[in-house]
Design a protein around this motif. Structure first.
Motif, PDB file in Angstrom:
ATOM      1  N   VAL A 165       1.001  -1.337   0.009  1.00 29.29           N
ATOM      2  CA  VAL A 165      -0.039   0.153  -0.327  1.00 29.29           C
ATOM      3  C   VAL A 165       1.024   1.295  -0.238  1.00 29.29           C
ATOM      4  CG1 VAL A 165      -1.951   1.339   1.673  1.00 29.29           C
ATOM      5  CG2 VAL A 165      -1.681  -1.324   1.621  1.00 29.29           C
ATOM      6  N   LYS A 172       0.180   4.267  -0.755  1.00 33.87           N
ATOM      7  CA  LYS A 172      -0.129   5.635  -0.191  1.00 33.87           C
ATOM      8  C   LYS A 172       0.180   6.676   0.143  1.00 33.87           C
ATOM      9  CE  LYS A 172      -2.819   4.586   3.635  1.00 33.87           C
ATOM     10  NZ  LYS A 172      -4.039   3.645   4.121  1.00 33.87           N
ATOM     11  N   ASN A 212      -5.584   4.247  -2.293  1.00 35.46           N
ATOM     12  CA  ASN A 212      -7.008   4.621  -1.798  1.00 35.46           C
ATOM     13  C   ASN A 212      -7.424   5.960  -2.409  1.00 35.46           C
ATOM     14  OD1 ASN A 212      -5.183   6.358  -0.334  1.00 35.46           O
ATOM     15  ND2 ASN A 212      -6.631   6.488   1.619  1.00 35.46           N
ATOM     16  N   ILE A 265      -8.076   0.472  -3.380  1.00 35.01           N
ATOM     17  CA  ILE A 265      -8.279  -0.172  -1.872  1.00 35.01           C
ATOM     18  C   ILE A 265      -9.102   0.892  -0.860  1.00 35.01           C
ATOM     19  CG2 ILE A 265      -5.956  -1.705  -1.827  1.00 35.01           C
ATOM     20  CD1 ILE A 265      -5.513   0.835   0.396  1.00 35.01           C
ATOM     21  N   MET A 277     -14.024  -8.102  -0.055  1.00 36.92           N
ATOM     22  CA  MET A 277     -12.316  -7.147   1.245  1.00 36.92           C
ATOM     23  C   MET A 277     -13.050  -6.737   2.526  1.00 36.92           C
ATOM     24  SD  MET A 277     -11.407  -3.869   2.469  1.00 36.92           S
ATOM     25  CE  MET A 277     -10.998  -2.811   1.889  1.00 36.92           C
ATOM     26  N   MET A 330     -12.091  -4.664   6.535  1.00 38.76           N
ATOM     27  CA  MET A 330     -11.055  -4.133   7.522  1.00 38.76           C
ATOM     28  C   MET A 330     -11.685  -4.878   8.849  1.00 38.76           C
ATOM     29  SD  MET A 330     -10.841  -1.006   5.386  1.00 38.76           S
ATOM     30  CE  MET A 330      -9.449  -0.738   6.604  1.00 38.76           C
ATOM     31  N   MET A 374      -3.993  -5.746   7.220  1.00 39.38           N
ATOM     32  CA  MET A 374      -3.387  -4.968   7.091  1.00 39.38           C
ATOM     33  C   MET A 374      -1.945  -4.966   8.227  1.00 39.38           C
ATOM     34  SD  MET A 374      -6.307  -1.558   7.039  1.00 39.38           S
ATOM     35  CE  MET A 374      -5.497  -0.903   8.234  1.00 39.38           C
ATOM     36  N   SER A 375      -1.037  -3.747   8.522  1.00 41.28           N
ATOM     37  CA  SER A 375       0.208  -3.973   8.960  1.00 41.28           C
ATOM     38  C   SER A 375      -0.367  -4.207  10.204  1.00 41.28           C
ATOM     39  CB  SER A 375       1.022  -2.417   8.982  1.00 41.28           C
ATOM     40  OG  SER A 375       1.572  -2.345   7.674  1.00 41.28           O
ATOM     41  N   ARG A 422      -2.904  -6.590   2.525  1.00 44.25           N
ATOM     42  CA  ARG A 422      -2.529  -5.035   2.175  1.00 44.25           C
ATOM     43  C   ARG A 422      -1.468  -4.166   3.163  1.00 44.25           C
ATOM     44  NH1 ARG A 422      -7.812  -5.546   2.456  1.00 44.25           N
ATOM     45  NH2 ARG A 422      -8.019  -4.075   4.622  1.00 44.25           N
ATOM     46  N   ILE A 423      -0.356  -4.535   2.975  1.00 46.39           N
ATOM     47  CA  ILE A 423       0.518  -3.948   4.230  1.00 46.39           C
ATOM     48  C   ILE A 423       1.502  -2.439   3.507  1.00 46.39           C
ATOM     49  CG2 ILE A 423       2.575  -4.296   5.570  1.00 46.39           C
ATOM     50  CD1 ILE A 423       0.228  -6.383   6.031  1.00 46.39           C
ATOM     51  N   GLY A 424       0.899  -1.216   4.269  1.00 46.60           N
ATOM     52  CA  GLY A 424       1.554  -0.045   3.802  1.00 46.60           C
ATOM     53  C   GLY A 424       2.766   0.151   4.694  1.00 46.60           C
ATOM     54  N   SER A 425       3.042   0.805   6.072  1.00 40.87           N
ATOM     55  CA  SER A 425       3.391   1.263   6.981  1.00 40.87           C
ATOM     56  C   SER A 425       4.615   0.262   7.429  1.00 40.87           C
ATOM     57  CB  SER A 425       2.453   2.123   7.995  1.00 40.87           C
ATOM     58  OG  SER A 425       2.222   1.050   8.730  1.00 40.87           O
ATOM     59  N   ARG A 445       3.844   7.035   7.951  1.00 40.90           N
ATOM     60  CA  ARG A 445       3.274   8.015   6.806  1.00 40.90           C
ATOM     61  C   ARG A 445       3.646   9.246   8.134  1.00 40.90           C
ATOM     62  NH1 ARG A 445      -0.518   4.589   7.005  1.00 40.90           N
ATOM     63  NH2 ARG A 445      -0.403   3.063   4.687  1.00 40.90           N
TER      64      ARG A 445
HETATM   65  C1  PLP Z   1      -3.723   2.507   4.612  1.00 36.26           C
HETATM   66  C2  PLP Z   1      -5.087   1.293   4.425  1.00 36.26           C
HETATM   67  C3  PLP Z   1      -4.037   0.000   4.594  1.00 36.26           C
HETATM   68  C4  PLP Z   1      -2.672   0.169   5.215  1.00 36.26           C
HETATM   69  O1  PLP Z   1      -2.578   0.277   6.337  1.00 36.26           O
HETATM   70  P1  PLP Z   1      -1.149   0.061   6.909  1.00 36.26           P
HETATM   71  O2  PLP Z   1      -1.621   0.111   8.185  1.00 36.26           O
HETATM   72  O3  PLP Z   1      -0.549   1.191   6.504  1.00 36.26           O
HETATM   73  O4  PLP Z   1      -0.843  -1.061   6.440  1.00 36.26           O
HETATM   74  C5  PLP Z   1      -5.369  -1.104   4.077  1.00 36.26           C
HETATM   75  N1  PLP Z   1      -6.216  -1.336   3.082  1.00 36.26           N
HETATM   76  C6  PLP Z   1      -7.094   0.358   3.796  1.00 36.26           C
HETATM   77  C7  PLP Z   1      -8.388   0.195   3.092  1.00 36.26           C
HETATM   78  C8  PLP Z   1      -5.636   1.824   3.335  1.00 36.26           C
HETATM   79  O5  PLP Z   1      -6.557   2.199   3.591  1.00 36.26           O
END
Ligand code: PLP
Length: 222
Positions: free
Chosen positions: A25, A27, A48, A69, A153, A155, A197-198, A213-216, A222
């Motif tokens: 991820v 963004k 996103n 996403i 999907m 959350m 996610m993370s 879905r992994i960002g940080s 961020r």
């Molecule tokens: C930002 C986001 C993520 C990733 O989040 P992290 O905590 O950075 O891994 C995953 N899914 C969605 C829908 C997001 O908006």
């Protein structure tokens, strides 16, 4: 190896036994940073916001698979229809109809996931299980030849309560299993569960996630 490449490596070996795909991820991170992950072998990226995704798509290698996403507004579908790989957060028949229309113009079939509301929180988008089933059983869906529904999907609630997160993810897995048996349509193949996610991906993996879905945890906070 730089930090991003190291993190990607770690996730790759962790996800491999689960046959789970890593969506990086990206963004809020710059195209230069995304390029570092691409150079380390990552090709699936999640954004996103439509505008940010379009910008990065123009700047970065065309081989990248872009996943939307976040929440998608009907009037923005046209900007991503030519290239988007998977839309994770479809939450209405109206949006699906628009995706179908724009996909047809591009002579594409666009893969979509239905976003299901599983959290005990007020702020998140998505369909209830009943609404999702209704959509899957609707006559309108049968007429959409330029989309395919590839799964769901979800959350989980942002909480430290592991048992709660686990039960939310498991409820989605159970629903997906029921729908797989029930819905037999040419444009529906429910093989993906985008969960984790993370902060909660380990729990999601144990509950049958096929895409995290992994960002940080890859790019830093961020
Ligand atoms: C930002 C986001 C993520 C990733 O989040 P992290 O905590 O950075 O891994 C995953 N899914 C969605 C829908 C997001 O908006």
């Amino acid at each position: 190896m730089n930090a991003i490449a190291q993190h990607l490596q770690k996730f790759k070996s962790e996800l491999n036994p689960f046959n789970c795909q890593l969506i990086a991820v990206s963004k809020t991170y710059t195209s230069e940073i995304v390029k570092q992950a691409y150079d380390a072998g990552q090709i699936h990226f999640g954004e996103n916001k439509v505008q940010e995704m379009v910008q990065k798509q123009e700047q970065l290698p065309k081989e990248i698979n872009w996943h939307l996403i976040g929440h998608l507004q009907t009037n923005k579908v046209k900007y991503i229809a030519p290239f988007v790989h998977l839309i994770h957060a479809v939450d209405s028949l109206k949006l699906l109809a628009e995706i179908n229309k724009e996909a047809k113009k591009c002579n594409r079939i666009i893969a979509c996931l239905l976003q299901i509301y599983i959290a005990q929180e007020e702020t998140k988008f998505g369909l209830s299980f009943a609404e999702a089933q209704q959509l899957l059983e609707s006559d309108a869906l049968k007429t959409f030849e330029n989309i395919s529904i590839a799964g769901f999907m979800g959350m989980a609630t942002n909480t430290s309560n592991v048992a709660q997160i686990k039960s939310e993810f498991e409820s989605l897995q159970l629903f997906a299993t029921r729908m797989k048996e029930k819905i037999q349509l040419p444009n529906v193949a429910l093989r993906h569960l985008s969960m984790g996610m993370s902060g909660d991906y380990k729990i999601a993996l144990a509950a049958g996630s096929t895409m995290v879905r992994i960002g940080s945890a890859i790019f830093g906070s961020r």
